[in-house]
Every structure is written in structure tokens, then in C-alpha cells.
Design a protein around this motif. Structure first.
Motif, PDB file in Angstrom:
ATOM      1  N   SER A 280       0.858  -1.173   0.000  1.00  0.00           N
ATOM      2  CA  SER A 280       0.000   0.000   0.000  1.00  0.00           C
ATOM      3  C   SER A 280       0.899   1.228   0.000  1.00  0.00           C
ATOM      4  N   LEU A 281       0.537   2.238  -0.764  1.00  0.00           N
ATOM      5  CA  LEU A 281       1.340   3.462  -0.799  1.00  0.00           C
ATOM      6  C   LEU A 281       1.407   4.141   0.566  1.00  0.00           C
ATOM      7  N   GLU A 282       0.401   3.910   1.414  1.00  0.00           N
ATOM      8  CA  GLU A 282       0.353   4.548   2.724  1.00  0.00           C
ATOM      9  C   GLU A 282       1.185   3.813   3.774  1.00  0.00           C
ATOM     10  N   SER A 283       1.659   2.622   3.466  1.00  0.00           N
ATOM     11  CA  SER A 283       2.373   1.808   4.453  1.00  0.00           C
ATOM     12  C   SER A 283       3.882   1.987   4.340  1.00  0.00           C
ATOM     13  N   GLU A 284       4.554   1.700   5.435  1.00  0.00           N
ATOM     14  CA  GLU A 284       6.013   1.784   5.458  1.00  0.00           C
ATOM     15  C   GLU A 284       6.648   0.421   5.234  1.00  0.00           C
ATOM     16  N   TYR A 285       5.927  -0.499   4.599  1.00  0.00           N
ATOM     17  CA  TYR A 285       6.428  -1.844   4.332  1.00  0.00           C
ATOM     18  C   TYR A 285       5.816  -2.342   3.033  1.00  0.00           C
ATOM     19  N   HIS A 286       6.390  -3.409   2.516  1.00  0.00           N
ATOM     20  CA  HIS A 286       5.818  -4.081   1.355  1.00  0.00           C
ATOM     21  C   HIS A 286       6.217  -5.550   1.400  1.00  0.00           C
ATOM     22  N   LEU A 287       5.554  -6.361   0.609  1.00  0.00           N
ATOM     23  CA  LEU A 287       5.924  -7.757   0.421  1.00  0.00           C
ATOM     24  C   LEU A 287       6.695  -7.839  -0.883  1.00  0.00           C
ATOM     25  N   GLU A 288       7.817  -8.511  -0.857  1.00  0.00           N
ATOM     26  CA  GLU A 288       8.593  -8.686  -2.069  1.00  0.00           C
ATOM     27  C   GLU A 288       8.635 -10.169  -2.395  1.00  0.00           C
ATOM     28  N   LEU A 289       8.118 -10.513  -3.554  1.00  0.00           N
ATOM     29  CA  LEU A 289       8.061 -11.894  -4.006  1.00  0.00           C
ATOM     30  C   LEU A 289       9.068 -12.051  -5.136  1.00  0.00           C
ATOM     31  N   THR A 290      10.019 -12.959  -4.979  1.00  0.00           N
ATOM     32  CA  THR A 290      11.090 -13.095  -5.960  1.00  0.00           C
ATOM     33  C   THR A 290      11.229 -14.541  -6.427  1.00  0.00           C
ATOM     34  N   ARG A 291      11.901 -14.684  -7.556  1.00  0.00           N
ATOM     35  CA  ARG A 291      12.291 -16.011  -8.038  1.00  0.00           C
ATOM     36  C   ARG A 291      13.644 -15.882  -8.708  1.00  0.00           C
ATOM     37  N   SER A 292      14.418 -16.946  -8.612  1.00  0.00           N
ATOM     38  CA  SER A 292      15.732 -16.995  -9.225  1.00  0.00           C
ATOM     39  C   SER A 292      15.626 -17.676 -10.583  1.00  0.00           C
ATOM     40  N   ARG A 293      16.196 -17.064 -11.588  1.00  0.00           N
ATOM     41  CA  ARG A 293      16.220 -17.674 -12.917  1.00  0.00           C
ATOM     42  C   ARG A 293      17.245 -18.810 -12.961  1.00  0.00           C
ATOM     43  N   ARG A 294      18.278 -18.728 -12.131  1.00  0.00           N
ATOM     44  CA  ARG A 294      19.364 -19.716 -12.172  1.00  0.00           C
ATOM     45  C   ARG A 294      19.149 -20.899 -11.239  1.00  0.00           C
ATOM     46  N   HIS A 295      18.461 -20.678 -10.139  1.00  0.00           N
ATOM     47  CA  HIS A 295      18.285 -21.707  -9.114  1.00  0.00           C
ATOM     48  C   HIS A 295      16.820 -21.803  -8.712  1.00  0.00           C
ATOM     49  N   PRO A 296      15.989 -22.427  -9.542  1.00  0.00           N
ATOM     50  CA  PRO A 296      14.575 -22.529  -9.177  1.00  0.00           C
ATOM     51  C   PRO A 296      14.389 -23.313  -7.882  1.00  0.00           C
ATOM     52  N   ILE A 297      13.475 -22.832  -7.083  1.00  0.00           N
ATOM     53  CA  ILE A 297      13.199 -23.457  -5.780  1.00  0.00           C
ATOM     54  C   ILE A 297      11.748 -23.905  -5.771  1.00  0.00           C
ATOM     55  N   ASN A 298      11.523 -25.134  -5.373  1.00  0.00           N
ATOM     56  CA  ASN A 298      10.157 -25.600  -5.182  1.00  0.00           C
ATOM     57  C   ASN A 298       9.654 -25.090  -3.839  1.00  0.00           C
TER      58      ASN A 298
END
Length: 122
Positions: free
Chosen positions: A27-45
């Protein structure tokens, strides 16, 4: 799915940054966010456990009911919580990878740990 279910918005994203792709939601009003990432080199299940939780508190019962409806409409599956505490006044939802979100119909108040530290005094 998370944006629709939790009323979050995409705040930013990146592609192939040192082999990683990601998206930040919040949310633009919040001082935090969730960051969702994935690695192209090392896929993780994904290997979530029943206690890997995102918890959102909704003090207003009508707002909580609306939030629960949004989670179902977004495609989350309602599941019983592994920890019965969350079943008393909340609902637990699971995404297709098995990660869980709790919507608690209550207000959250920071409490000191046994050493007297509150979360902002770590």
C-alpha cells in the motif's frame, strides 16, 4: 491473487536483476511491502509449513467479513489453522503453493517479550 485478496497494489517490479525477478506489493500509505522473488538460475520448489503465516488484523467485523470474501473471490482456499489460536476469531487461507494468510477479526497490540522488549526495541 495477493493484490486482489488483500487489496494490495503493485508498487514495483524488476526482471533479471543478477538472475532474479521480483515484484513488490503493498500500500502506498504503508512503510512496508511484500517482495516476491524467483531466481532464474536456481529454481526453488515452494516448501511452506502450516506455520508460515502472513497475519492481517481487522478490528471491524464488517471489514473482516469483506476481507474474507475477497480472499475467496481471489482464489484462496479456506483451511483450518494448524494452530487452533487462529481458528477462534480468524480464518486461514492457503494459496496454490501452500502458503497461508490469516485474517484475524481483532485488533493487534504489541506486547513485550519475556525480557521486556517490545518489537521496536530489538
Amino acid at each position: 491473487m495477493y493484490c486482489h485478496g488483500l487489496m494490495l497494489r503493485i508498487l514495483g517490479s524488476f526482471r533479471d536483476h543478477d538472475g532474479f525477478d521480483g515484484i513488490m506489493v503493498g500500500s502506498l500509505e504503508s512503510e512496508y511491502h511484500l517482495e516476491l522473488t524467483r531466481s532464474r538460475r536456481h529454481p526453488i520448489n515452494p516448501r511452506p509449513t502450516p506455520e508460515d503465516l502472513l497475519v492481517f488484523y481487522h478490528p471491524s467485523e464488517p471489514d473482516w467479513h469483506l476481507a474474507c470474501e475477497r480472499m475467496t473471490a481471489a482464489g484462496f482456499q479456506e483451511v483450518p489453522s494448524f494452530n487452533p489460536y487462529w481458528n477462534a476469531s480468524g480464518r486461514t487461507y492457503m494459496d496454490p503453493d501452500g502458503y497461508r494468510v490469516v485474517l484475524q477479526q481483532d485488533a493487534w497490540v504489541a506486547t513485550p517479550d519475556p525480557q521486556g522488549n517490545t518489537p521496536d526495541h530489538e
